[in-house]
Scaffold this active site. Sequence first.
Site, mmCIF file in Angstrom:
data_model
loop_
_atom_site.group_PDB
_atom_site.id
_atom_site.type_symbol
_atom_site.label_atom_id
_atom_site.label_comp_id
_atom_site.label_asym_id
_atom_site.label_seq_id
_atom_site.Cartn_x
_atom_site.Cartn_y
_atom_site.Cartn_z
ATOM 1 N N GLU A 1 -8.711 -1.189 -2.283
ATOM 2 C CA GLU A 1 -8.993 0.255 -2.419
ATOM 3 C C GLU A 1 -10.277 0.636 -1.679
ATOM 4 O OE1 GLU A 1 -6.694 2.128 -3.303
ATOM 5 O OE2 GLU A 1 -5.457 0.526 -4.121
ATOM 6 N N HIS B 1 -10.070 1.262 1.973
ATOM 7 C CA HIS B 1 -9.606 2.598 2.376
ATOM 8 C C HIS B 1 -10.789 3.527 2.669
ATOM 9 C CE1 HIS B 1 -5.248 2.579 1.982
ATOM 10 N NE2 HIS B 1 -5.313 1.986 0.802
ATOM 11 N N CYS C 1 0.869 -1.181 0.000
ATOM 12 C CA CYS C 1 0.000 0.000 0.000
ATOM 13 C C CYS C 1 0.900 1.224 0.000
ATOM 14 C CB CYS C 1 -0.881 -0.011 1.249
ATOM 15 S SG CYS C 1 -1.995 1.402 1.363
HETATM 16 NI NI NI Z 1 -3.673 1.078 -0.128
#
Ligand code: NI
Length: 177
Positions: A143, A146, A100
């Site tokens: 993603e 997040h 990440c």
């Molecule tokens: Ni990430």
Amino acid sequence: MAIRSVLKMGDPVLLQTAEPIERFDTAELHELIQDMQDTMAYLNGAGLAAPQIGLSLQLVIFGFDQNPRYPRAEEVPFTVLINPKLMPLSGDMEDDWEGCLSVPGMRGMVPRYSHLRYHGVDQYGKAIDRSVSGFHARVVQHECDHLQGILYPMRINDFRQFGFTDALFPGQGVVDD
Ligand code: NI
């Protein structure tokens, strides 16, 4: 072209739940997406979520043909995904290495659903609805996590499979920052 700085794990913005986007096809939104694209390309990212550049909005981008951070991953079409919803298509999970941009220099073994349907809209408000598997499914789950304030280390089951990229993969050509 503007490269934005990426927040690192420990920044409280990365732990927030992101807000939905309500207005599409605006100059502001296009500029934000362009900045995210420039930032992702500069850092060789496979994807980037708006909270990583400090904006707690339900917007992610992802996709690549070839990625030096994930040299063995199959290509994923470039996608702008806003206000996403994810639905696993089966209970099957698979483990693979993830990194990440907010956790630079590290990788961990993360279980993800193998098959997944996702929907949402693009920057014009046009519907996206796809059923995917493999690395594409993995990137979307990473993603979209997040947007819920979840970073991949929170998903790791076995912390013996979490470490620094250069120590885990010496001389294997896996690029990391
Ligand atoms: Ni990430």
